[in-house]
Design a protein around this motif. Structure first.
Motif, mmCIF file in Angstrom:
data_model
loop_
_atom_site.group_PDB
_atom_site.id
_atom_site.type_symbol
_atom_site.label_atom_id
_atom_site.label_comp_id
_atom_site.label_asym_id
_atom_site.label_seq_id
_atom_site.Cartn_x
_atom_site.Cartn_y
_atom_site.Cartn_z
ATOM 1 N N ILE A 20 0.821 -1.207 0.000
ATOM 2 C CA ILE A 20 0.000 0.000 0.000
ATOM 3 C C ILE A 20 0.864 1.269 0.000
ATOM 4 C CG2 ILE A 20 -0.271 0.300 2.480
ATOM 5 C CD1 ILE A 20 -3.289 0.735 1.838
ATOM 6 N N LEU A 21 2.152 1.109 0.249
ATOM 7 C CA LEU A 21 3.062 2.251 0.322
ATOM 8 C C LEU A 21 3.052 3.101 -0.952
ATOM 9 C CD1 LEU A 21 5.127 3.827 1.954
ATOM 10 C CD2 LEU A 21 6.896 2.313 0.998
ATOM 11 N N PRO A 22 3.131 2.499 -2.144
ATOM 12 C CA PRO A 22 3.091 3.364 -3.349
ATOM 13 C C PRO A 22 1.805 4.183 -3.450
ATOM 14 C CG PRO A 22 3.830 1.168 -3.933
ATOM 15 C CD PRO A 22 3.384 1.115 -2.495
ATOM 16 N N ILE A 23 0.711 3.608 -2.980
ATOM 17 C CA ILE A 23 -0.557 4.343 -3.030
ATOM 18 C C ILE A 23 -0.527 5.496 -2.042
ATOM 19 C CG2 ILE A 23 -3.039 4.158 -2.590
ATOM 20 C CD1 ILE A 23 -2.771 1.233 -3.594
ATOM 21 N N LEU A 24 0.003 5.239 -0.851
ATOM 22 C CA LEU A 24 0.077 6.292 0.156
ATOM 23 C C LEU A 24 0.996 7.426 -0.283
ATOM 24 C CD1 LEU A 24 0.190 4.189 3.437
ATOM 25 C CD2 LEU A 24 -1.743 5.460 2.474
ATOM 26 N N VAL A 25 1.957 7.130 -1.121
ATOM 27 C CA VAL A 25 2.846 8.171 -1.652
ATOM 28 C C VAL A 25 2.190 8.873 -2.841
ATOM 29 C CG1 VAL A 25 5.044 8.568 -2.816
ATOM 30 C CG2 VAL A 25 4.944 7.055 -0.827
ATOM 31 N N ALA A 26 1.512 8.100 -3.696
ATOM 32 C CA ALA A 26 0.950 8.661 -4.929
ATOM 33 C C ALA A 26 -0.261 9.564 -4.679
ATOM 34 C CB ALA A 26 0.566 7.535 -5.879
ATOM 35 N N VAL A 27 -1.096 9.227 -3.710
ATOM 36 C CA VAL A 27 -2.322 10.004 -3.477
ATOM 37 C C VAL A 27 -2.011 11.454 -3.088
ATOM 38 C CG1 VAL A 27 -4.341 10.217 -1.978
ATOM 39 C CG2 VAL A 27 -3.824 8.038 -3.071
ATOM 40 N N PRO A 28 -1.110 11.716 -2.130
ATOM 41 C CA PRO A 28 -0.809 13.125 -1.828
ATOM 42 C C PRO A 28 -0.154 13.861 -3.000
ATOM 43 C CG PRO A 28 -0.030 11.718 -0.055
ATOM 44 C CD PRO A 28 -0.469 10.827 -1.166
ATOM 45 N N ILE A 29 0.677 13.167 -3.749
ATOM 46 C CA ILE A 29 1.294 13.800 -4.923
ATOM 47 C C ILE A 29 0.222 14.160 -5.940
ATOM 48 C CG2 ILE A 29 2.822 13.411 -6.901
ATOM 49 C CD1 ILE A 29 4.591 11.758 -4.981
ATOM 50 N N TRP A 30 -0.701 13.232 -6.179
ATOM 51 C CA TRP A 30 -1.781 13.493 -7.122
ATOM 52 C C TRP A 30 -2.653 14.651 -6.640
ATOM 53 C CZ3 TRP A 30 -7.102 13.270 -6.683
ATOM 54 C CH2 TRP A 30 -7.807 13.361 -7.885
ATOM 55 N N ALA A 31 -2.943 14.675 -5.333
ATOM 56 C CA ALA A 31 -3.772 15.756 -4.776
ATOM 57 C C ALA A 31 -3.073 17.102 -4.931
ATOM 58 C CB ALA A 31 -4.075 15.479 -3.305
ATOM 59 N N PHE A 32 -1.770 17.133 -4.665
ATOM 60 C CA PHE A 32 -1.009 18.371 -4.838
ATOM 61 C C PHE A 32 -1.037 18.827 -6.288
ATOM 62 C CE2 PHE A 32 2.972 20.417 -6.076
ATOM 63 C CZ PHE A 32 2.926 21.535 -5.273
ATOM 64 N N MET A 33 -0.829 17.903 -7.223
ATOM 65 C CA MET A 33 -0.825 18.252 -8.651
ATOM 66 C C MET A 33 -2.203 18.735 -9.097
ATOM 67 S SD MET A 33 1.635 15.230 -10.129
ATOM 68 C CE MET A 33 1.197 15.565 -11.813
ATOM 69 N N PHE A 34 -3.255 18.079 -8.613
ATOM 70 C CA PHE A 34 -4.613 18.496 -8.964
ATOM 71 C C PHE A 34 -4.885 19.910 -8.457
ATOM 72 C CE2 PHE A 34 -9.114 18.916 -7.941
ATOM 73 C CZ PHE A 34 -9.671 18.663 -9.190
ATOM 74 N N ARG A 35 -4.495 20.175 -7.208
ATOM 75 C CA ARG A 35 -4.706 21.513 -6.630
ATOM 76 C C ARG A 35 -3.930 22.570 -7.413
ATOM 77 N NH1 ARG A 35 -2.992 23.518 -0.671
ATOM 78 N NH2 ARG A 35 -4.114 25.467 -0.713
ATOM 79 N N TRP A 36 -2.693 22.281 -7.761
ATOM 80 C CA TRP A 36 -1.867 23.217 -8.534
ATOM 81 C C TRP A 36 -2.504 23.492 -9.894
ATOM 82 C CZ3 TRP A 36 0.743 22.494 -13.190
ATOM 83 C CH2 TRP A 36 1.602 23.519 -13.553
ATOM 84 N N LEU A 37 -2.942 22.430 -10.567
ATOM 85 C CA LEU A 37 -3.560 22.583 -11.887
ATOM 86 C C LEU A 37 -4.861 23.372 -11.787
ATOM 87 C CD1 LEU A 37 -3.422 21.871 -14.877
ATOM 88 C CD2 LEU A 37 -4.633 19.757 -14.348
ATOM 89 N N TYR A 38 -5.663 23.101 -10.755
ATOM 90 C CA TYR A 38 -6.919 23.826 -10.569
ATOM 91 C C TYR A 38 -6.657 25.318 -10.383
ATOM 92 C CZ TYR A 38 -11.319 25.358 -8.561
ATOM 93 O OH TYR A 38 -12.484 26.042 -8.321
ATOM 94 N N ARG A 39 -5.650 25.667 -9.579
ATOM 95 C CA ARG A 39 -5.319 27.081 -9.370
ATOM 96 C C ARG A 39 -4.866 27.738 -10.666
ATOM 97 N NH1 ARG A 39 -2.224 27.520 -3.555
ATOM 98 N NH2 ARG A 39 -4.070 27.143 -2.291
ATOM 99 N N ARG A 40 -4.055 27.033 -11.451
ATOM 100 C CA ARG A 40 -3.603 27.594 -12.733
ATOM 101 C C ARG A 40 -4.780 27.858 -13.668
ATOM 102 N NH1 ARG A 40 2.032 27.921 -14.384
ATOM 103 N NH2 ARG A 40 0.995 28.158 -16.357
ATOM 104 N N ILE A 41 -5.662 26.887 -13.758
ATOM 105 C CA ILE A 41 -6.829 27.047 -14.639
ATOM 106 C C ILE A 41 -7.706 28.189 -14.147
ATOM 107 C CG2 ILE A 41 -8.979 25.937 -15.367
ATOM 108 C CD1 ILE A 41 -7.377 23.291 -15.462
ATOM 109 N N SER A 42 -7.913 28.281 -12.839
ATOM 110 C CA SER A 42 -8.748 29.344 -12.275
ATOM 111 C C SER A 42 -8.158 30.719 -12.552
ATOM 112 C CB SER A 42 -8.902 29.156 -10.770
ATOM 113 O OG SER A 42 -9.603 27.970 -10.494
ATOM 114 N N SER A 43 -6.830 30.858 -12.419
ATOM 115 C CA SER A 43 -6.220 32.168 -12.663
ATOM 116 C C SER A 43 -6.316 32.538 -14.144
ATOM 117 C CB SER A 43 -4.768 32.203 -12.188
ATOM 118 O OG SER A 43 -3.941 31.429 -13.017
ATOM 119 N N HIS A 44 -6.160 31.548 -15.033
ATOM 120 C CA HIS A 44 -6.292 31.843 -16.463
ATOM 121 C C HIS A 44 -7.731 32.200 -16.823
ATOM 122 C CE1 HIS A 44 -2.243 31.115 -17.721
ATOM 123 N NE2 HIS A 44 -2.222 29.937 -17.123
#
Length: 119
Positions: A20-44
């Motif tokens: 389960i370790l790869p999942i526990l590492v991947a989920v926060p990374i994915w959440a961070f990337m999603f949040r970053w992308l959402y902010r970029r799209i919102s600002s544009h």
């Protein structure tokens, strides 16, 4: 529910248990990337909405000028001046004068008081 979901993700197609370790590492990374992308799209999106409001304001001013001015006047739009940042929204050239007009598209009530525009 979350535990079931994570354990389901930790199984492969053959039912073997995976770490389960790869999942526990991947989920926060994915959440961070999603949040970053959402902010970029919102600002544009906000930049585009501001651009659209400015463009509509300029269109409105130019339409009124075309209605009121005779054929002795020429209207230039979005003229880029050498060495300047940005552009001049409207340059109005008449028989004996040249006007440079910067258009702002703000909503509200305004008044001119001693040469100062007030809200």
């Amino acid at each position: 529910m979350l535990v079931w979901f994570l354990s389901a993700l930790a199984s492969d197609w053959f039912g073997r248990r995976l770490s389960i370790l790869p999942i526990l590492v991947a989920v926060p990374i994915w959440a961070f990337m999603f949040r970053w992308l959402y902010r970029r799209i919102s600002s544009h999106r906000l930049e585009y909405q501001n651009y659209q409001a400015g463009r509509e304001g300029e269109d409105s001013v130019v339409e009124r000028m075309q209605e009121k001015l005779d054929d002795n006047w020429t209207i230039f739009r979005n003229l880029v001046l050498p060495g300047a940042h940005g552009d001049a929204d409207i340059v109005l050239v008449g028989p004996s004068e040249v006007w440079l007009i910067e258009v702002k598209a703000h909503k509200g009530n305004f008044r001119l008081n001693g040469g100062v525009l007030e809200r």
